[in-house]
Write a protein that holds these residues in place. Structure first.
Motif, PDB file in Angstrom:
ATOM      1  N   ALA A  19     -36.060  22.919 -37.734  1.00  0.00           N
ATOM      2  CA  ALA A  19     -37.323  22.792 -37.003  1.00  0.00           C
ATOM      3  C   ALA A  19     -38.062  24.126 -36.995  1.00  0.00           C
ATOM      4  N   ARG A  20     -37.347  25.203 -36.727  1.00  0.00           N
ATOM      5  CA  ARG A  20     -37.962  26.534 -36.699  1.00  0.00           C
ATOM      6  C   ARG A  20     -38.560  26.883 -38.057  1.00  0.00           C
ATOM      7  N   ARG A  21     -37.788  26.636 -39.131  1.00  0.00           N
ATOM      8  CA  ARG A  21     -38.258  26.945 -40.482  1.00  0.00           C
ATOM      9  C   ARG A  21     -39.504  26.146 -40.848  1.00  0.00           C
ATOM     10  N   LEU A  22     -39.648  24.965 -40.267  1.00  0.00           N
ATOM     11  CA  LEU A  22     -40.793  24.102 -40.565  1.00  0.00           C
ATOM     12  C   LEU A  22     -41.885  24.178 -39.496  1.00  0.00           C
ATOM     13  N   SER A  23     -41.796  25.178 -38.639  1.00  0.00           N
ATOM     14  CA  SER A  23     -42.790  25.407 -37.581  1.00  0.00           C
ATOM     15  C   SER A  23     -42.956  24.203 -36.660  1.00  0.00           C
ATOM     16  N   GLN A  24     -41.828  23.617 -36.268  1.00  0.00           N
ATOM     17  CA  GLN A  24     -41.808  22.472 -35.365  1.00  0.00           C
ATOM     18  C   GLN A  24     -40.927  22.806 -34.168  1.00  0.00           C
ATOM     19  N   THR A  25     -41.159  22.123 -33.067  1.00  0.00           N
ATOM     20  CA  THR A  25     -40.198  22.227 -31.976  1.00  0.00           C
ATOM     21  C   THR A  25     -39.034  21.311 -32.326  1.00  0.00           C
ATOM     22  N   PRO A  26     -37.852  21.550 -31.770  1.00  0.00           N
ATOM     23  CA  PRO A  26     -36.727  20.648 -32.055  1.00  0.00           C
ATOM     24  C   PRO A  26     -37.044  19.190 -31.718  1.00  0.00           C
ATOM     25  N   ARG A  27     -37.777  18.980 -30.649  1.00  0.00           N
ATOM     26  CA  ARG A  27     -38.127  17.605 -30.263  1.00  0.00           C
ATOM     27  C   ARG A  27     -39.079  16.963 -31.279  1.00  0.00           C
ATOM     28  N   GLU A  28     -40.087  17.715 -31.714  1.00  0.00           N
ATOM     29  CA  GLU A  28     -41.017  17.202 -32.730  1.00  0.00           C
ATOM     30  C   GLU A  28     -40.272  16.884 -34.018  1.00  0.00           C
ATOM     31  N   TRP A  29     -39.399  17.806 -34.423  1.00  0.00           N
ATOM     32  CA  TRP A  29     -38.660  17.629 -35.667  1.00  0.00           C
ATOM     33  C   TRP A  29     -37.762  16.399 -35.608  1.00  0.00           C
ATOM     34  N   ALA A  30     -37.089  16.172 -34.501  1.00  0.00           N
ATOM     35  CA  ALA A  30     -36.194  15.013 -34.378  1.00  0.00           C
ATOM     36  C   ALA A  30     -36.960  13.718 -34.613  1.00  0.00           C
ATOM     37  N   ALA A  31     -38.152  13.599 -34.045  1.00  0.00           N
ATOM     38  CA  ALA A  31     -38.962  12.389 -34.221  1.00  0.00           C
ATOM     39  C   ALA A  31     -39.462  12.263 -35.656  1.00  0.00           C
TER      40      ALA A  31
END
Length: 83
Positions: A19-31
């Motif tokens: 998520a960090r590498r893709l500039s997302q929050t963990p919650r955003e990335w999970a979805a």
């Protein structure tokens, strides 16, 4: 170096690190990961406990048509005496 830090630098980073590498929050990335898996995003490897990072990167490169490098054909021998 803690276990989580070591893991984040390896081939199978944590979901939080992806998520960090893709500039997302963990919650955003999970979805988003759930949707993207249907499009070919590599799933979490059950043995290793993470996604194989080179395959994740290849997924994004292919998604944006950056995975194939075309090398132009040679146009013949150079004539250095030509004007």
């Amino acid at each position: 170096m803690t276990r989580s830090t070591r893991q984040d630098h390896g081939l199978f980073p944590s979901e939080a690190e992806i998520a960090r590498r893709l500039s997302q929050t963990p919650r955003e990335w999970a979805a988003k990961a759930k949707v993207l898996e249907r499009e070919g995003l590599p799933r979490i490897d059950p043995l290793m406990g993470g996604r194989f990072w080179p395959a994740v990167r290849a997924f994004w490169m292919a998604r944006y048509n950056l995975s194939a490098i075309e090398i132009p054909a040679l146009d013949g021998a150079e004539n250095l005496d030509a004007l």
